[in-house]
Design a protein around this motif. Sequence first.
Motif, PDB file in Angstrom:
ATOM      1  N   LEU A  67       0.811  -1.209   0.000  1.00 26.63           N
ATOM      2  CA  LEU A  67       0.000   0.000   0.000  1.00 26.63           C
ATOM      3  C   LEU A  67       0.846   1.261   0.000  1.00 26.63           C
ATOM      4  O   LEU A  67       0.534   2.236  -0.689  1.00 26.63           O
ATOM      5  CB  LEU A  67      -0.926   0.008   1.222  1.00 26.63           C
ATOM      6  N   VAL A  68       1.933   1.252   0.770  1.00 31.07           N
ATOM      7  CA  VAL A  68       2.735   2.460   0.970  1.00 31.07           C
ATOM      8  C   VAL A  68       3.844   2.583  -0.072  1.00 31.07           C
ATOM      9  O   VAL A  68       4.053   3.659  -0.654  1.00 31.07           O
ATOM     10  CB  VAL A  68       3.327   2.473   2.391  1.00 31.07           C
ATOM     11  N   VAL A  69       4.562   1.500  -0.313  1.00 28.06           N
ATOM     12  CA  VAL A  69       5.689   1.541  -1.251  1.00 28.06           C
ATOM     13  C   VAL A  69       5.207   1.351  -2.675  1.00 28.06           C
ATOM     14  O   VAL A  69       5.546   2.116  -3.578  1.00 28.06           O
ATOM     15  CB  VAL A  69       6.732   0.458  -0.885  1.00 28.06           C
ATOM     16  N   TYR A  70       4.432   0.299  -2.919  1.00 27.74           N
ATOM     17  CA  TYR A  70       3.834   0.004  -4.218  1.00 27.74           C
ATOM     18  C   TYR A  70       4.885  -0.001  -5.331  1.00 27.74           C
ATOM     19  O   TYR A  70       4.888   0.832  -6.222  1.00 27.74           O
ATOM     20  CB  TYR A  70       2.726   1.011  -4.529  1.00 27.74           C
ATOM     21  N   ALA A  71       5.791  -0.945  -5.253  1.00 26.53           N
ATOM     22  CA  ALA A  71       6.837  -1.085  -6.263  1.00 26.53           C
ATOM     23  C   ALA A  71       7.276  -2.544  -6.289  1.00 26.53           C
ATOM     24  O   ALA A  71       8.005  -2.986  -5.406  1.00 26.53           O
ATOM     25  CB  ALA A  71       8.017  -0.176  -5.934  1.00 26.53           C
ATOM     26  N   GLY A  72       6.809  -3.287  -7.282  1.00 24.94           N
ATOM     27  CA  GLY A  72       6.982  -4.729  -7.314  1.00 24.94           C
ATOM     28  C   GLY A  72       8.394  -5.227  -7.127  1.00 24.94           C
ATOM     29  O   GLY A  72       8.703  -5.948  -6.168  1.00 24.94           O
ATOM     30  N   SER A  73       9.315  -4.854  -8.028  1.00 24.92           N
ATOM     31  CA  SER A  73      10.682  -5.371  -7.946  1.00 24.92           C
ATOM     32  C   SER A  73      11.379  -4.897  -6.679  1.00 24.92           C
ATOM     33  O   SER A  73      12.136  -5.649  -6.054  1.00 24.92           O
ATOM     34  CB  SER A  73      11.475  -4.934  -9.183  1.00 24.92           C
ATOM     35  N   ALA A  74      11.137  -3.636  -6.289  1.00 23.78           N
ATOM     36  CA  ALA A  74      11.747  -3.115  -5.065  1.00 23.78           C
ATOM     37  C   ALA A  74      11.229  -3.868  -3.841  1.00 23.78           C
ATOM     38  O   ALA A  74      11.979  -4.144  -2.905  1.00 23.78           O
ATOM     39  CB  ALA A  74      11.463  -1.622  -4.933  1.00 23.78           C
ATOM     40  N   GLN A  75       9.954  -4.230  -3.848  1.00 27.02           N
ATOM     41  CA  GLN A  75       9.394  -4.974  -2.729  1.00 27.02           C
ATOM     42  C   GLN A  75       9.989  -6.374  -2.639  1.00 27.02           C
ATOM     43  O   GLN A  75      10.317  -6.853  -1.552  1.00 27.02           O
ATOM     44  CB  GLN A  75       7.863  -5.058  -2.868  1.00 27.02           C
ATOM     45  N   PHE A  76      10.110  -7.048  -3.768  1.00 28.59           N
ATOM     46  CA  PHE A  76      10.704  -8.383  -3.773  1.00 28.59           C
ATOM     47  C   PHE A  76      12.137  -8.340  -3.247  1.00 28.59           C
ATOM     48  O   PHE A  76      12.554  -9.196  -2.464  1.00 28.59           O
ATOM     49  CB  PHE A  76      10.689  -8.975  -5.188  1.00 28.59           C
TER      50      PHE A  76
END
Length: 246
Positions: A67-76
């Motif tokens: 919800l807050v970051v919302y960045a697929g590759s960065a989250q992984f």
Amino acid sequence: MRTAERTPWWRSERAGRLTRDARPTQLIRLTRDASLVWLAAGVVGLSFGAISVAGGLPVWAPVVMSLVVYAGSAQFSAVGILIAGGGPLAAAATGLLLNTRNAAFSLAVADLLGPGRATRLLGAHLVTDETVAFALAQPDAARRRAAFWISGLGLFAVWNTGVLVGALAGSALGDTAVYGLDAAFPAVLVALVLPALRKDARLRRPAALGAVLALAATPFVPAGAPVLLALAGLTVYGHGRKGVAA
């Protein structure tokens, strides 16, 4: 004496312009095309939520991050560091580095966000590789603006729903990459950019250079970093434009 008749509002030039800018058939078509990206996002979101919880993180962690970051590759990448025992500062720094490409993407769609600080802030949060590619693939400004918001809002909703479902399911789903479903995102992006490459020959050289750089770097750098390196292809585009102008 006869009074001049007023033109009804629905026949006015302004009403016609609004109709042309937002035809229902165009919105339906944009929604249909964007749904392919949403489907891929839902699959990858399921995987992210399941992997995060299976690695030992609480259910709320991937949900709040999405919800807050919302960045697929960065989250992984960030979750991978946390699961491997790294600290939150290292995870955050990696995510920020991988997400710097969104600065360039934001410049490309800045005129699509609309007026108002709140609207532009929301639009900036919705900027992703997929949404920018989908918007810029449209032929005119009105459809690019509609495509950005339709794709962005839908993608945000589907991604976060997928993450929540995956996190609740835990390790039962496993890694969807085993089934090759992780290829859905790249396939959709290729389909989005091909029309632009066919239309404008000047884009082919920078796109080819960016693809070569990204593929060559993929085995050696973290996920998401090859996209940053691919931006070097824009230097070729700049030189090409100067040559044409001269």
